[in-house]
Design a protein around this motif. Structure first.
Motif, PDB file in Angstrom:
ATOM      1  N   GLY A  53      -6.578   1.077  -5.953  1.00 26.32           N
ATOM      2  CA  GLY A  53      -5.256   1.200  -6.542  1.00 26.32           C
ATOM      3  C   GLY A  53      -5.242   0.557  -7.909  1.00 26.32           C
ATOM      4  O   GLY A  53      -6.289   0.243  -8.489  1.00 26.32           O
ATOM      5  N   ASP A  54      -4.052   0.345  -8.424  1.00 23.05           N
ATOM      6  CA  ASP A  54      -3.910  -0.266  -9.746  1.00 23.05           C
ATOM      7  C   ASP A  54      -3.662  -1.766  -9.656  1.00 23.05           C
ATOM      8  O   ASP A  54      -4.142  -2.529 -10.491  1.00 23.05           O
ATOM      9  N   LEU A  55      -2.905  -2.211  -8.641  1.00 23.40           N
ATOM     10  CA  LEU A  55      -2.632  -3.638  -8.490  1.00 23.40           C
ATOM     11  C   LEU A  55      -2.480  -3.984  -7.018  1.00 23.40           C
ATOM     12  O   LEU A  55      -1.754  -3.316  -6.287  1.00 23.40           O
ATOM     13  N   GLY A  56      -3.170  -5.020  -6.597  1.00 18.64           N
ATOM     14  CA  GLY A  56      -3.061  -5.496  -5.225  1.00 18.64           C
ATOM     15  C   GLY A  56      -2.529  -6.918  -5.186  1.00 18.64           C
ATOM     16  O   GLY A  56      -2.845  -7.738  -6.056  1.00 18.64           O
ATOM     17  N   PHE A  57      -1.709  -7.211  -4.192  1.00 16.69           N
ATOM     18  CA  PHE A  57      -1.248  -8.582  -3.956  1.00 16.69           C
ATOM     19  C   PHE A  57      -1.423  -8.907  -2.492  1.00 16.69           C
ATOM     20  O   PHE A  57      -1.066  -8.121  -1.611  1.00 16.69           O
ATOM     21  N   LEU A  58      -1.961 -10.099  -2.227  1.00 16.86           N
ATOM     22  CA  LEU A  58      -2.234 -10.535  -0.867  1.00 16.86           C
ATOM     23  C   LEU A  58      -1.563 -11.877  -0.644  1.00 16.86           C
ATOM     24  O   LEU A  58      -1.881 -12.866  -1.299  1.00 16.86           O
ATOM     25  N   GLY A  59      -0.590 -11.909   0.261  1.00 16.99           N
ATOM     26  CA  GLY A  59       0.105 -13.163   0.562  1.00 16.99           C
ATOM     27  C   GLY A  59       1.123 -12.947   1.660  1.00 16.99           C
ATOM     28  O   GLY A  59       1.775 -11.902   1.728  1.00 16.99           O
ATOM     29  N   ASN A  60       1.276 -13.931   2.516  1.00 19.32           N
ATOM     30  CA  ASN A  60       2.251 -13.824   3.597  1.00 19.32           C
ATOM     31  C   ASN A  60       3.674 -13.914   3.048  1.00 19.32           C
ATOM     32  O   ASN A  60       3.928 -14.500   1.991  1.00 19.32           O
ATOM     33  N   ARG A  61       4.604 -13.336   3.775  1.00 23.53           N
ATOM     34  CA  ARG A  61       6.012 -13.353   3.382  1.00 23.53           C
ATOM     35  C   ARG A  61       6.622 -14.708   3.742  1.00 23.53           C
ATOM     36  O   ARG A  61       6.823 -15.028   4.913  1.00 23.53           O
TER      37      ARG A  61
END
Length: 364
Positions: free
Chosen positions: A186-194
């Motif tokens: 993809g173009d941008l990934g974000f990984l983090g819990n809510r």
């Protein structure tokens, strides 16, 4: 030299952002000769979502979330030369700290290791009768995984004998370059819990740019987002285990780091994701926070966004070639200066400095 470490979990990263910090640091300490026992409660379905099996460099004791089990494992603190109670264990933290200190030998080095210092300090300021206030006078030392001088001075002012940061870092054996994976392209990934003090920042830095760039693909990984309304070009991935972090980081053109609000306001608090992404050779975009340049050089090793508008502008102008160059510079920097081998050497020096008797001065 024996360390008894009471933390959230070393076996599972599920709702447990400190997992890779514990793993990287304790494995590096074990290589220096420390004999480590890690005590973690069976809570929040972490044992059902393990990323690793018990390692050979650390004895892991999983205990039931009951008063009886807590007393049993706290009693084992008497066997250790260094006793560590981490913040955010997840089951009766105050009682665990009290019992661990009560069972520690007088000659043992006792440490409170805060993996969320800005939030902990905010709670201490709001609660003058919090049990940690009294415990600070009993502890030999407070260590944190971030926060810089603001956190150090705050803990000292609250009565800690001393406070020192041992920052997050890279474990090159766990996080490193791998081939791209089409699941995460993809173009941008974000990984983090809510989390409550992160969600609004995710809306600003991630979801708003996604809504404004409908032709680009955004990937949102982490627990708790399944019922969050998102633009059509955002793929919700759910929990992404640490075994897939490398592929996640390298497969998109860029990955995003969004600090929790308390850490962004305090500064000097690089998340584990910063070093994981850099270790994989990913192009990292991060929100702006004080102290970033101590770890990565803006515009050369990392791209910095003040808000979602900046994120969108960066993505619109970022070419694959430049993204790759930034990722390679970041990888070189963290390998040279910011691995857990470096952090373990720091921790070893701290243990030597604060030792109460010769046997604690070094791992034999």
């Amino acid at each position: 030299m024996k360390i008894a470490f009471y933390g959230s979990s070393i076996l599972s990263s599920y709702w447990n952002g400190a997992a890779t910090y514990y793993r990287g640091l304790l494995r590096a300490l074990a290589r220096l000769g420390y004999d480590i026992s890690f005590y973690e409660p069976d809570v929040y379905d972490r044992q059902k979502n393990r990323d690793i099996e018990p390692p050979d460099w650390c004895k892991v004791i999983v205990y039931e979330p009951s008063a009886q089990a807590l007393l049993r494992v706290a009693g084992l603190a008497s066997e250790a030369d260094i006793v560590v109670k981490a913040s955010g264990v997840g089951f009766e933290d105050d009682a665990l700290l009290r019992e661990v200190l009560a069972n520690s030998r007088p000659d043992a080095l006792t440490i409170f290791w805060d993996v969320d210092a800005p939030a902990t300090l905010a709670q201490l300021r709001a609660e003058p009768d919090h049990p940690l206030h009294a415990a600070l006078s009993q502890l030999d030392l407070v260590l944190t995984y971030g926060g810089g001088e603001p956190v150090v001075y705050a803990y000292r002012a609250m009565g800690a004998a001393d406070c020192l940061p041992i920052y997050n870092a890279l474990d090159p054996e766990t996080h490193h370059p791998v081939p791209a994976d089409k699941r995460y392209t993809g173009d941008l990934g974000f990984l983090g819990n809510r989390l409550p003090d992160r969600e609004k920042r995710v809306e600003s830095f991630f979801l708003e740019p996604a809504a404004g760039l409908p032709d680009q693909r955004f990937l949102l990984g982490g627990a708790g987002w399944s019922d969050k309304p998102v633009p059509a070009n955002v793929d919700l991935l759910g929990h992404v285990g640490t075994q897939d972090h490398n592929a996640f980081n390298v497969s998109s053109k860029a990955v995003l780091n969004i600090s929790r609000e308390s850490m962004a306001e305090n500064g000097f608090s690089p998340a584990t994701r910063v070093f994981e992404a850099a270790g994989a050779g990913a192009c990292l975009i991060t929100d702006a926070w004080l102290g970033l340049e101590l770890f990565l050089k803006p515009d050369e090793e990392v791209l910095v966004a003040r808000d979602g508008k900046d994120v969108a502008e960066i993505l619109q102008s970022l070419k694959e070639e430049r993204a790759a160059e930034i990722g390679q510079r970041a990888l070189q920097r963290v390998l040279e200066e910011h691995t857990y081998r470096h952090r373990a050497a720091e921790a070893d020096r701290v243990f030597r400095r604060f030792a109460k008797h010769p046997a604690t001065e070094a791992a034999e």
